[in-house]
Design a protein around this motif. Structure first.
Motif, PDB file in Angstrom:
ATOM      1  N   GLN A 174       0.685  -1.234  -0.060  1.00 60.35           N
ATOM      2  CA  GLN A 174      -0.059   0.120   0.108  1.00 60.35           C
ATOM      3  C   GLN A 174       0.917   1.184   0.081  1.00 60.35           C
ATOM      4  O   GLN A 174       0.462   2.211  -0.898  1.00 60.35           O
ATOM      5  CB  GLN A 174      -0.834  -0.169   1.157  1.00 60.35           C
ATOM      6  N   VAL A 175       2.029   1.230   0.839  1.00 62.38           N
ATOM      7  CA  VAL A 175       2.816   2.469   1.027  1.00 62.38           C
ATOM      8  C   VAL A 175       3.522   2.660  -0.401  1.00 62.38           C
ATOM      9  O   VAL A 175       3.715   3.757  -1.077  1.00 62.38           O
ATOM     10  CB  VAL A 175       3.695   2.341   2.027  1.00 62.38           C
ATOM     11  N   LEU A 176       3.920   1.596  -0.981  1.00 65.77           N
ATOM     12  CA  LEU A 176       4.648   1.405  -2.156  1.00 65.77           C
ATOM     13  C   LEU A 176       3.788   2.182  -3.355  1.00 65.77           C
ATOM     14  O   LEU A 176       4.327   2.971  -4.154  1.00 65.77           O
ATOM     15  CB  LEU A 176       5.193   0.234  -2.643  1.00 65.77           C
ATOM     16  N   ASP A 177       2.614   1.413  -3.495  1.00 71.23           N
ATOM     17  CA  ASP A 177       1.624   1.955  -4.464  1.00 71.23           C
ATOM     18  C   ASP A 177       1.229   3.514  -4.203  1.00 71.23           C
ATOM     19  O   ASP A 177       0.783   4.162  -5.453  1.00 71.23           O
ATOM     20  CB  ASP A 177       0.344   0.904  -4.548  1.00 71.23           C
ATOM     21  N   ALA A 178       1.390   3.963  -3.150  1.00 72.15           N
ATOM     22  CA  ALA A 178       0.850   5.317  -2.936  1.00 72.15           C
ATOM     23  C   ALA A 178       1.954   6.387  -3.806  1.00 72.15           C
ATOM     24  O   ALA A 178       1.746   7.480  -3.862  1.00 72.15           O
ATOM     25  CB  ALA A 178       0.864   5.716  -1.261  1.00 72.15           C
ATOM     26  N   CYS A 179       3.116   5.733  -3.945  1.00 70.01           N
ATOM     27  CA  CYS A 179       4.040   6.681  -4.954  1.00 70.01           C
ATOM     28  C   CYS A 179       4.388   7.998  -4.142  1.00 70.01           C
ATOM     29  O   CYS A 179       4.511   8.940  -4.808  1.00 70.01           O
ATOM     30  CB  CYS A 179       3.742   6.709  -6.140  1.00 70.01           C
ATOM     31  N   ILE A 180       4.610   8.088  -2.754  1.00 71.04           N
ATOM     32  CA  ILE A 180       5.076   9.149  -2.027  1.00 71.04           C
ATOM     33  C   ILE A 180       6.575   9.374  -2.538  1.00 71.04           C
ATOM     34  O   ILE A 180       7.456   8.747  -2.158  1.00 71.04           O
ATOM     35  CB  ILE A 180       4.977   8.942  -0.667  1.00 71.04           C
ATOM     36  N   ASP A 181       6.693  10.692  -2.976  1.00 69.65           N
ATOM     37  CA  ASP A 181       8.025  10.937  -3.714  1.00 69.65           C
ATOM     38  C   ASP A 181       9.058  11.048  -2.712  1.00 69.65           C
ATOM     39  O   ASP A 181       9.032  11.525  -1.673  1.00 69.65           O
ATOM     40  CB  ASP A 181       7.699  12.661  -4.385  1.00 69.65           C
TER      41      ASP A 181
END
Length: 323
Positions: free
Chosen positions: A248-255
């Motif tokens: 989930q964190v990876l898919d959020a693509c937080i720069d």
């Protein structure tokens, strides 16, 4: 001017107070007197208070059984007592009343009469309820992380102790996931602390979106670490939940261009499951899961380390959780 009879003086004094005096004949269970102050307060005329049934029927249904049972038992025992309850007004509203009752007994010890005062305690009750609500809010805030809005470390300590005892009693598995944001110092250095705070809040929301069963617990463990307590959760399901959190964190693509694992923010996780034995210490279990998190960090980050499991099973369960 001649003096009035003593009874008239006493009645004048009683009826000039805000308290509402009343008397009941015990044998007949009838009101022999009730002060005229009753009408301005509740709307019922003094004449409408004939028997104790009038008192009972004008009481809030939720209070009725408790108060009647208590007052009858205390009166039969000849014990003075007090009771708080909600009395119905003639127009259907409710007013909080405190009845203070004195039990009169004859020479043989038999109850002959009840003498009492009704007091309007509505404002007092309202203040007590407001204070209780404030105390509840303050307690909730004391268990909440002020930055992310999830539970704090203090609440985690309460929950892990409670779930540990429940798992020990019920012989059920208890799982724990400790999650750490990878390269978070570098994120703060590059984006600044305000962006870092928003990043923590966003990760907290992502974790909450995964751990959403009624007893699942998400808390901030400290700094950039979060913890999930998963009651009645077996090893493979816990690993799948941890993997789903990572994805989930990876898919959020937080720069995060300063990350050592790519251009997006990632997390690492340690997972453990146990069925506690009586007398076992949860601290040892927590430390074992924390060591697995450390292994995930040493292994390259952006990964989950738990007990040996079939990789396909964990991946399949993580995929199921995502839908």
């Amino acid at each position: 001017m001649p003096n009035a009879p003593d009874s008239d003086i006493y009645r004048t004094l009683l009826e000039s107070t805000r308290a509402i005096p009343w008397t009941i004949d015990w044998a007949s269970k009838t009101f022999t007197y009730i002060g005229p102050q009753i009408e301005p307060l509740l709307g019922w005329t003094p004449e409408s208070w004939a028997t104790v049934n009038d008192w009972v029927e004008r009481m809030h249904p939720d209070d009725r059984q408790r108060v009647v049972d208590f007052c009858v038992s205390q009166s039969l025992a000849g014990v003075d007592h007090e009771a708080d309850y909600r009395a119905m007004t003639r127009d259907g509203r409710y007013v909080w009343i405190r009845d203070v009752v004195h039990v009169v007994r004859d020479a043989q010890g038999e109850v002959t009469q009840l003498i009492g005062f009704m007091f309007d305690i509505t404002e007092r009750k309202r203040s007590e309820e407001q204070l209780a609500e404030l105390q509840k809010t303050l307690e909730e805030l004391s268990y909440q992380d002020g930055l992310t809005g999830v539970a704090n470390r203090r609440m985690f300590d309460v929950v892990i102790d409670r779930e540990w005892l429940a798992a020990c009693r019920d012989r059920q598995p208890l799982s724990l996931v400790v999650i750490d944001i990878d390269w978070f110092k570098q994120y703060n250095d590059h984006h600044g602390h305000l962006k870092g705070d928003e990043c923590l809040r966003r990760v907290a929301r992502l974790l909450q979106s995964v751990a959403r069963r009624p007893r699942d617990f998400v808390g901030r463990f400290g700094g950039e670490e979060f913890v999930l307590v998963l009651p009645a959760t077996d090893r493979d399901t816990a690993a799948a939940i941890a993997e789903h959190c990572r994805q989930q964190v990876l898919d959020a693509c937080i720069d995060h261009p300063q990350s050592g694992t790519g251009d997006c923010l990632t997390v690492s996780a340690g997972v453990g499951t146990t069925v506690p034995e009586p007398g076992a210490d949860p601290v040892e279990f927590i430390e074992s899961v924390d060591r697995r998190l450390y292994q995930a960090k040493l292994g390259g980050r952006n990964r989950v380390v738990g007990e040996p499991a079939v990789a396909g099973d964990v991946a399949d369960r993580a995929a199921e959780l995502a839908h």
